[in-house]
Design a protein around this motif. Sequence first.
Motif, mmCIF file in Angstrom:
data_model
loop_
_atom_site.group_PDB
_atom_site.id
_atom_site.type_symbol
_atom_site.label_atom_id
_atom_site.label_comp_id
_atom_site.label_asym_id
_atom_site.label_seq_id
_atom_site.Cartn_x
_atom_site.Cartn_y
_atom_site.Cartn_z
ATOM 1 N N ALA A 1 0.601 -1.290 -0.049
ATOM 2 C CA ALA A 1 0.010 0.055 -0.076
ATOM 3 C C ALA A 1 1.026 1.283 0.071
ATOM 4 O O ALA A 1 0.426 2.540 -0.605
ATOM 5 C CB ALA A 1 -0.789 0.127 1.287
ATOM 6 N N THR A 2 2.095 0.916 0.445
ATOM 7 C CA THR A 2 3.099 2.271 0.616
ATOM 8 C C THR A 2 4.334 2.088 -0.092
ATOM 9 O O THR A 2 4.603 0.748 0.057
ATOM 10 C CB THR A 2 3.084 2.665 1.958
ATOM 11 O OG1 THR A 2 4.012 1.606 2.769
ATOM 12 C CG2 THR A 2 1.748 3.067 2.603
ATOM 13 N N VAL A 3 5.198 3.086 -0.264
ATOM 14 C CA VAL A 3 6.619 2.865 -0.906
ATOM 15 C C VAL A 3 7.311 2.108 0.307
ATOM 16 O O VAL A 3 8.094 1.286 -0.037
ATOM 17 C CB VAL A 3 7.123 4.116 -1.366
ATOM 18 C CG1 VAL A 3 7.421 5.174 -0.275
ATOM 19 C CG2 VAL A 3 8.448 3.846 -2.330
ATOM 20 N N GLU A 4 7.099 2.451 1.302
ATOM 21 C CA GLU A 4 7.773 1.759 2.424
ATOM 22 C C GLU A 4 7.594 0.422 2.465
ATOM 23 O O GLU A 4 8.443 -0.543 2.863
ATOM 24 C CB GLU A 4 7.567 2.448 3.852
ATOM 25 C CG GLU A 4 7.967 3.895 3.967
ATOM 26 C CD GLU A 4 7.044 4.978 3.257
ATOM 27 O OE1 GLU A 4 7.562 6.180 3.045
ATOM 28 O OE2 GLU A 4 5.791 4.394 3.108
ATOM 29 N N GLY B 1 8.467 19.269 -12.234
ATOM 30 C CA GLY B 1 7.304 19.102 -11.553
ATOM 31 C C GLY B 1 6.455 17.965 -11.183
ATOM 32 O O GLY B 1 5.769 17.834 -10.424
ATOM 33 N N ALA B 2 6.858 16.843 -12.037
ATOM 34 C CA ALA B 2 6.154 15.778 -11.958
ATOM 35 C C ALA B 2 6.590 14.788 -10.538
ATOM 36 O O ALA B 2 7.958 14.950 -10.278
ATOM 37 C CB ALA B 2 6.136 14.754 -13.039
ATOM 38 N N GLY B 3 5.574 13.928 -10.001
ATOM 39 C CA GLY B 3 6.048 13.039 -9.251
ATOM 40 C C GLY B 3 6.854 11.810 -9.632
ATOM 41 O O GLY B 3 6.945 11.718 -10.796
ATOM 42 N N HIS B 4 7.589 11.167 -8.640
ATOM 43 C CA HIS B 4 8.387 10.010 -9.049
ATOM 44 C C HIS B 4 7.600 9.042 -9.818
ATOM 45 O O HIS B 4 8.251 8.934 -10.945
ATOM 46 C CB HIS B 4 8.968 9.379 -7.753
ATOM 47 C CG HIS B 4 9.802 7.964 -8.154
ATOM 48 N ND1 HIS B 4 10.978 8.259 -8.874
ATOM 49 C CD2 HIS B 4 9.609 6.834 -7.809
ATOM 50 C CE1 HIS B 4 11.335 6.953 -8.912
ATOM 51 N NE2 HIS B 4 10.492 5.894 -8.206
ATOM 52 N N LEU B 5 6.486 8.523 -9.688
ATOM 53 C CA LEU B 5 5.687 7.545 -10.358
ATOM 54 C C LEU B 5 4.675 8.255 -11.023
ATOM 55 O O LEU B 5 3.275 7.816 -10.753
ATOM 56 C CB LEU B 5 5.441 6.348 -9.484
ATOM 57 C CG LEU B 5 6.496 5.203 -9.267
ATOM 58 C CD1 LEU B 5 6.066 4.084 -8.099
ATOM 59 C CD2 LEU B 5 6.577 4.475 -10.632
ATOM 60 N N TYR B 6 4.935 9.101 -11.824
ATOM 61 C CA TYR B 6 3.937 10.184 -12.492
ATOM 62 C C TYR B 6 3.063 9.417 -13.318
ATOM 63 O O TYR B 6 1.868 10.233 -13.786
ATOM 64 C CB TYR B 6 4.614 11.590 -12.822
ATOM 65 C CG TYR B 6 5.442 11.243 -14.115
ATOM 66 C CD1 TYR B 6 4.715 11.008 -15.288
ATOM 67 C CD2 TYR B 6 6.703 11.132 -13.887
ATOM 68 C CE1 TYR B 6 5.662 10.723 -16.413
ATOM 69 C CE2 TYR B 6 7.600 11.076 -15.139
ATOM 70 C CZ TYR B 6 7.056 10.743 -16.301
ATOM 71 O OH TYR B 6 7.847 10.722 -17.488
ATOM 72 N N THR B 7 3.492 8.226 -13.793
ATOM 73 C CA THR B 7 2.584 7.647 -14.994
ATOM 74 C C THR B 7 1.515 6.767 -14.205
ATOM 75 O O THR B 7 0.729 6.199 -15.006
ATOM 76 C CB THR B 7 3.369 6.783 -15.823
ATOM 77 O OG1 THR B 7 4.033 5.704 -15.001
ATOM 78 C CG2 THR B 7 4.292 7.514 -16.706
ATOM 79 N N ALA C 1 -1.711 6.599 -12.472
ATOM 80 C CA ALA C 1 -2.876 7.291 -12.052
ATOM 81 C C ALA C 1 -3.633 6.940 -10.735
ATOM 82 O O ALA C 1 -4.135 7.948 -9.875
ATOM 83 C CB ALA C 1 -3.920 6.927 -13.081
ATOM 84 N N GLN C 2 -3.255 6.011 -10.034
ATOM 85 C CA GLN C 2 -3.848 5.640 -8.767
ATOM 86 C C GLN C 2 -3.092 6.233 -7.573
ATOM 87 O O GLN C 2 -3.277 6.150 -6.541
ATOM 88 C CB GLN C 2 -3.868 4.076 -8.557
ATOM 89 C CG GLN C 2 -4.947 3.526 -9.397
ATOM 90 C CD GLN C 2 -5.321 2.186 -9.065
ATOM 91 O OE1 GLN C 2 -4.381 1.271 -8.906
ATOM 92 N NE2 GLN C 2 -6.494 1.800 -9.042
ATOM 93 N N LEU C 3 -1.771 6.785 -7.995
ATOM 94 C CA LEU C 3 -0.893 7.438 -6.797
ATOM 95 C C LEU C 3 -0.843 9.096 -6.867
ATOM 96 O O LEU C 3 -1.343 9.529 -7.733
ATOM 97 C CB LEU C 3 0.469 6.925 -7.176
ATOM 98 C CG LEU C 3 0.819 5.277 -7.270
ATOM 99 C CD1 LEU C 3 2.365 5.360 -7.576
ATOM 100 C CD2 LEU C 3 0.398 4.846 -5.653
ATOM 101 N N ASP C 4 -0.563 9.507 -5.862
ATOM 102 C CA ASP C 4 -0.517 10.870 -5.532
ATOM 103 C C ASP C 4 0.585 11.679 -6.666
ATOM 104 O O ASP C 4 0.413 12.655 -6.920
ATOM 105 C CB ASP C 4 -0.066 11.200 -4.138
ATOM 106 C CG ASP C 4 -1.222 11.142 -3.226
ATOM 107 O OD1 ASP C 4 -2.425 10.940 -3.703
ATOM 108 O OD2 ASP C 4 -0.922 10.922 -1.955
ATOM 109 N N ASP C 5 1.664 10.564 -7.178
ATOM 110 C CA ASP C 5 2.515 11.373 -7.824
ATOM 111 C C ASP C 5 2.040 11.654 -9.287
ATOM 112 O O ASP C 5 2.680 12.250 -10.141
ATOM 113 C CB ASP C 5 3.678 10.271 -8.078
ATOM 114 C CG ASP C 5 4.770 10.017 -6.944
ATOM 115 O OD1 ASP C 5 4.648 10.921 -5.773
ATOM 116 O OD2 ASP C 5 5.269 9.256 -6.991
ATOM 117 N N TYR C 6 0.737 11.197 -9.647
ATOM 118 C CA TYR C 6 0.351 10.929 -10.934
ATOM 119 C C TYR C 6 0.322 12.578 -11.530
ATOM 120 O O TYR C 6 -0.235 13.456 -10.885
ATOM 121 C CB TYR C 6 -1.039 10.274 -10.931
ATOM 122 C CG TYR C 6 -1.572 10.548 -12.135
ATOM 123 C CD1 TYR C 6 -0.994 9.739 -13.395
ATOM 124 C CD2 TYR C 6 -3.001 10.985 -12.685
ATOM 125 C CE1 TYR C 6 -1.661 9.702 -14.681
ATOM 126 C CE2 TYR C 6 -3.463 11.030 -14.085
ATOM 127 C CZ TYR C 6 -2.874 10.421 -15.003
ATOM 128 O OH TYR C 6 -3.325 10.022 -15.987
#
Length: 195
Positions: free
Chosen positions: A48-51, A163-169, A171-176
């Motif tokens: 559920a989390t990157v950690e 300006g994009a988040g790490h896993l910006y591709t 869609a289900q993550l805040d990085d999107y």
Amino acid sequence: MTPVAAAPIILFHSVYGLTPDVHAAAGRLRAAGHEVHTPDLFDGRTPATVEEGRDLKDAIGRDALLKAAVTASAPFAAQGPVYAGFSLGGSIAQNLALADEKARGLLLLHGTSDIADDASVDELPVQLHVADPDPFESHDWLNAWYLRMRRAGADVEVHHYPGAGHLYTHAQLDDYDEEAAERTWHTALAFLESL
């Protein structure tokens, strides 16, 4: 002259596991006419989390993950696959591509890996898409990575997304970041067509 068959794409997931975002990416590639395989290196687990994902990755171990990736890729080795991956999956894909003389390409999304000093490829086409800045891929690291990949013989292009988040591709993550993701897929599909 017989046309060369399209290379199968082996797409490796991030520390989040084989999520709907990975399936959606594979679907997008299939819709463009590509054969895509998505090995599950986490045996169905989707942290559920990157950690949690990092903990699972560490518990499995780097060698076991690479062995599982090699085993999953083996059925397509003779066809000269394109290795691809998201973040952790990019690191795995890079290791496999640099060790496979039949690899036709390497598509890295959000992640790279160390490069052995004796790594050598014959003008392997490589495309990297990365956030700018990226918390896991610093500018210094990427500059050194680029030079080492070039020294190994790869034909490398790097695309930065400010300006994009790490896993910006994903869609289900805040990085999107929808705009960055669409630009990435447009460029990546052109790259895959060129192979």
